[in-house]
Design a protein around this motif. Structure first.
Motif, PDB file in Angstrom:
ATOM      1  N   VAL A 134     -11.298 -12.798   6.134  1.00  0.00           N
ATOM      2  CA  VAL A 134     -11.541 -11.377   6.339  1.00  0.00           C
ATOM      3  C   VAL A 134     -11.436 -10.677   4.993  1.00  0.00           C
ATOM      4  N   THR A 135     -12.201  -9.632   4.813  1.00  0.00           N
ATOM      5  CA  THR A 135     -12.099  -8.826   3.602  1.00  0.00           C
ATOM      6  C   THR A 135     -11.621  -7.427   3.985  1.00  0.00           C
ATOM      7  N   TRP A 136     -11.315  -6.639   2.967  1.00  0.00           N
ATOM      8  CA  TRP A 136     -10.811  -5.290   3.198  1.00  0.00           C
ATOM      9  C   TRP A 136     -11.728  -4.488   4.117  1.00  0.00           C
ATOM     10  N   ALA A 137     -13.027  -4.645   3.961  1.00  0.00           N
ATOM     11  CA  ALA A 137     -13.984  -3.844   4.726  1.00  0.00           C
ATOM     12  C   ALA A 137     -13.776  -3.971   6.229  1.00  0.00           C
ATOM     13  N   ASP A 138     -13.398  -5.163   6.690  1.00  0.00           N
ATOM     14  CA  ASP A 138     -13.284  -5.416   8.129  1.00  0.00           C
ATOM     15  C   ASP A 138     -11.843  -5.597   8.593  1.00  0.00           C
ATOM     16  N   VAL A 165     -13.913   8.034  -1.198  1.00  0.00           N
ATOM     17  CA  VAL A 165     -14.228   7.428  -2.493  1.00  0.00           C
ATOM     18  C   VAL A 165     -14.824   6.040  -2.286  1.00  0.00           C
ATOM     19  N   LEU A 166     -15.654   5.629  -3.230  1.00  0.00           N
ATOM     20  CA  LEU A 166     -16.261   4.306  -3.182  1.00  0.00           C
ATOM     21  C   LEU A 166     -15.340   3.321  -3.885  1.00  0.00           C
ATOM     22  N   ASN A 167     -14.812   2.366  -3.132  1.00  0.00           N
ATOM     23  CA  ASN A 167     -13.938   1.340  -3.691  1.00  0.00           C
ATOM     24  C   ASN A 167     -14.714   0.047  -3.907  1.00  0.00           C
ATOM     25  N   ASP A 168     -14.683  -0.432  -5.138  1.00  0.00           N
ATOM     26  CA  ASP A 168     -15.308  -1.706  -5.472  1.00  0.00           C
ATOM     27  C   ASP A 168     -14.281  -2.803  -5.221  1.00  0.00           C
ATOM     28  N   ALA A 181     -17.706  -6.374   0.532  1.00  0.00           N
ATOM     29  CA  ALA A 181     -18.587  -5.273   0.144  1.00  0.00           C
ATOM     30  C   ALA A 181     -17.778  -4.061  -0.316  1.00  0.00           C
ATOM     31  N   PRO A 182     -18.378  -3.221  -1.158  1.00  0.00           N
ATOM     32  CA  PRO A 182     -17.734  -1.947  -1.495  1.00  0.00           C
ATOM     33  C   PRO A 182     -17.516  -1.120  -0.224  1.00  0.00           C
ATOM     34  N   THR A 183     -16.500  -0.290  -0.235  1.00  0.00           N
ATOM     35  CA  THR A 183     -16.174   0.508   0.948  1.00  0.00           C
ATOM     36  C   THR A 183     -15.995   1.974   0.584  1.00  0.00           C
ATOM     37  N   GLN A 184     -16.325   2.839   1.522  1.00  0.00           N
ATOM     38  CA  GLN A 184     -16.036   4.263   1.406  1.00  0.00           C
ATOM     39  C   GLN A 184     -14.734   4.524   2.151  1.00  0.00           C
ATOM     40  N   ASP A 185     -13.717   4.955   1.435  1.00  0.00           N
ATOM     41  CA  ASP A 185     -12.397   5.130   2.037  1.00  0.00           C
ATOM     42  C   ASP A 185     -11.825   6.503   1.721  1.00  0.00           C
ATOM     43  N   ARG A 186     -11.173   7.093   2.706  1.00  0.00           N
ATOM     44  CA  ARG A 186     -10.357   8.280   2.456  1.00  0.00           C
ATOM     45  C   ARG A 186      -8.939   7.846   2.075  1.00  0.00           C
ATOM     46  N   PHE A 188      -6.549   4.116   1.385  1.00  0.00           N
ATOM     47  CA  PHE A 188      -6.752   2.704   1.068  1.00  0.00           C
ATOM     48  C   PHE A 188      -5.464   2.095   0.530  1.00  0.00           C
ATOM     49  N   ALA A 189      -5.433   0.766   0.493  1.00  0.00           N
ATOM     50  CA  ALA A 189      -4.373   0.046  -0.208  1.00  0.00           C
ATOM     51  C   ALA A 189      -4.839  -0.186  -1.643  1.00  0.00           C
ATOM     52  N   LEU A 190      -3.913  -0.272  -2.567  1.00  0.00           N
ATOM     53  CA  LEU A 190      -4.281  -0.529  -3.956  1.00  0.00           C
ATOM     54  C   LEU A 190      -4.918  -1.913  -4.085  1.00  0.00           C
ATOM     55  N   SER A 191      -5.718  -2.085  -5.124  1.00  0.00           N
ATOM     56  CA  SER A 191      -6.383  -3.357  -5.389  1.00  0.00           C
ATOM     57  C   SER A 191      -5.577  -4.192  -6.382  1.00  0.00           C
ATOM     58  N   GLU A 192      -6.011  -5.440  -6.563  1.00  0.00           N
ATOM     59  CA  GLU A 192      -5.398  -6.297  -7.583  1.00  0.00           C
ATOM     60  C   GLU A 192      -5.500  -5.638  -8.957  1.00  0.00           C
ATOM     61  N   GLN A 193      -6.674  -5.106  -9.284  1.00  0.00           N
ATOM     62  CA  GLN A 193      -6.875  -4.482 -10.590  1.00  0.00           C
ATOM     63  C   GLN A 193      -5.968  -3.263 -10.766  1.00  0.00           C
ATOM     64  N   GLU A 194      -5.829  -2.473  -9.717  1.00  0.00           N
ATOM     65  CA  GLU A 194      -4.960  -1.296  -9.800  1.00  0.00           C
ATOM     66  C   GLU A 194      -3.496  -1.701  -9.929  1.00  0.00           C
ATOM     67  N   SER A 195      -3.125  -2.813  -9.305  1.00  0.00           N
ATOM     68  CA  SER A 195      -1.739  -3.278  -9.442  1.00  0.00           C
ATOM     69  C   SER A 195      -1.457  -3.717 -10.876  1.00  0.00           C
ATOM     70  N   VAL A 196      -2.466  -4.276 -11.546  1.00  0.00           N
ATOM     71  CA  VAL A 196      -2.301  -4.656 -12.952  1.00  0.00           C
ATOM     72  C   VAL A 196      -2.101  -3.412 -13.811  1.00  0.00           C
ATOM     73  N   VAL A 197      -2.864  -2.373 -13.522  1.00  0.00           N
ATOM     74  CA  VAL A 197      -2.784  -1.134 -14.311  1.00  0.00           C
ATOM     75  C   VAL A 197      -1.458  -0.419 -14.093  1.00  0.00           C
ATOM     76  N   TYR A 198      -1.051  -0.282 -12.841  1.00  0.00           N
ATOM     77  CA  TYR A 198       0.080   0.595 -12.533  1.00  0.00           C
ATOM     78  C   TYR A 198       1.412  -0.121 -12.338  1.00  0.00           C
ATOM     79  N   LEU A 199       1.387  -1.458 -12.202  1.00  0.00           N
ATOM     80  CA  LEU A 199       2.636  -2.180 -11.958  1.00  0.00           C
ATOM     81  C   LEU A 199       2.956  -3.180 -13.056  1.00  0.00           C
TER      82      LEU A 199
END
Length: 282
Positions: A134-138, A165-168, A181-186, A188-199
């Protein structure tokens, strides 16, 4: 008149004059706030009214300004601040209503703020079917964040300043497990890339990554440490398609992930558009 009586009278007079002076100052500030509001300077008026606390109807007037413009309290927010926005059951006592949600400001870009809930708000599965890719989209987690949580946590006016927002959703960085697939979200959970940036780094993992579970979240089957913290989901895939990444209770991202049917914490993230005056709607 005895000396002690004179001293006491002088002290009482000084206290009385001090109270009167303080009241006069607050009265002047209150009048200034009303003038600012009438002239269209809602931000200036709001700042003064909040500072006045329980003076006269300052709280009610401040709340009225926020009702007209939900972004008002956040226009001065900066990266690293903790703000309150929306409400959700957290103390485990539904009879006293939902509690204000605390958010960490992860980033500010011009008139937009990226927020992450300061606490684990609920225990959720990423998806309820074990060993199924399963991916985030579903995922069930995405559905919960964008439907049940979104509707419960925010008023129509507040929803009006939360943009879609469009999440890649990138593939897993090591094994290449598909992110979907990219998703339109109001929300969301953070992504792997965002965890690298902020954590990245011990301080960020302690201050941002490590999160207490609310009493409501901890009241179910969610595993909580002795310190009250819990693992929480990211949206990116783990090593396999039936795994998703998470951040452990100590604030460290785990790229290999865990099976999607495990119960981990939910820490919603969202953007606030400070240029918008909330008008309601989803």
């Amino acid at each position: 008149m005895k000396k002690g009586t004179v001293v006491l009278a002088a002290l009482l007079l000084a206290v009385t004059l001090g109270i009167l002076f303080h009241h006069h100052q607050r009265s002047q500030r209150y009048a200034q706030a009303l003038r600012l509001a009438e002239s269209g300077d809602a931000s200036g008026a709001y700042g003064i009214l909040v500072g006045l606390g329980d003076y006269a109807d300052a709280r009610e007037r401040a709340a009225g300004l926020v009702e007209e413009d939900p972004a008002l309290p956040y226009r001065g927010a900066a990266k690293g601040d903790v703000v309150s926005f929306g409400s959700f059951e957290q103390d485990g006592d539904a009879s006293n209503g939902p509690e204000s949600i605390r958010w960490i400001v992860l980033e500010r870009f011009d008139d937009r703020l990226l927020l992450l809930s300061a606490d684990v708000l609920d225990g959720r599965q990423y998806n309820h079917v074990p060993f199924q890719d399963v991916t985030w989209a579903d995922s069930d987690l995405r559905a919960w964040m964008n439907d049940d949580f979104f509707d419960a946590a925010f008023t129509p006016a507040q929803r009006g300043i939360i943009p879609s927002v469009l999440n890649d959703n990138a593939d897993q960085s090591i094994t290449g497990a598909p992110g979907g697939a990219p998703t339109q979200d109001r929300v969301f959970a953070l992504s792997e890339q965002e965890s690298v940036v902020y954590l990245s780094g011990g301080a960020n993992r302690s201050d941002i990554g490590e999160a207490l579970a609310s009493e409501y979240a901890a009241s179910g089957a969610l595993t909580v440490t002795e310190d009250g913290t819990a693992d929480w989901w990211l949206r990116s895939p783990g090593t396999y398609g039936f795994a998703a990444q998470f951040v452990d209770a100590a604030g460290t991202p785990v790229a290999s992930g865990a099976n999607v049917d495990v119960l981990y914490g939910a820490r919603p993230a969202l953007w606030i558009d400070l240029s918008e005056v909330g008008g309601g709607g989803r």
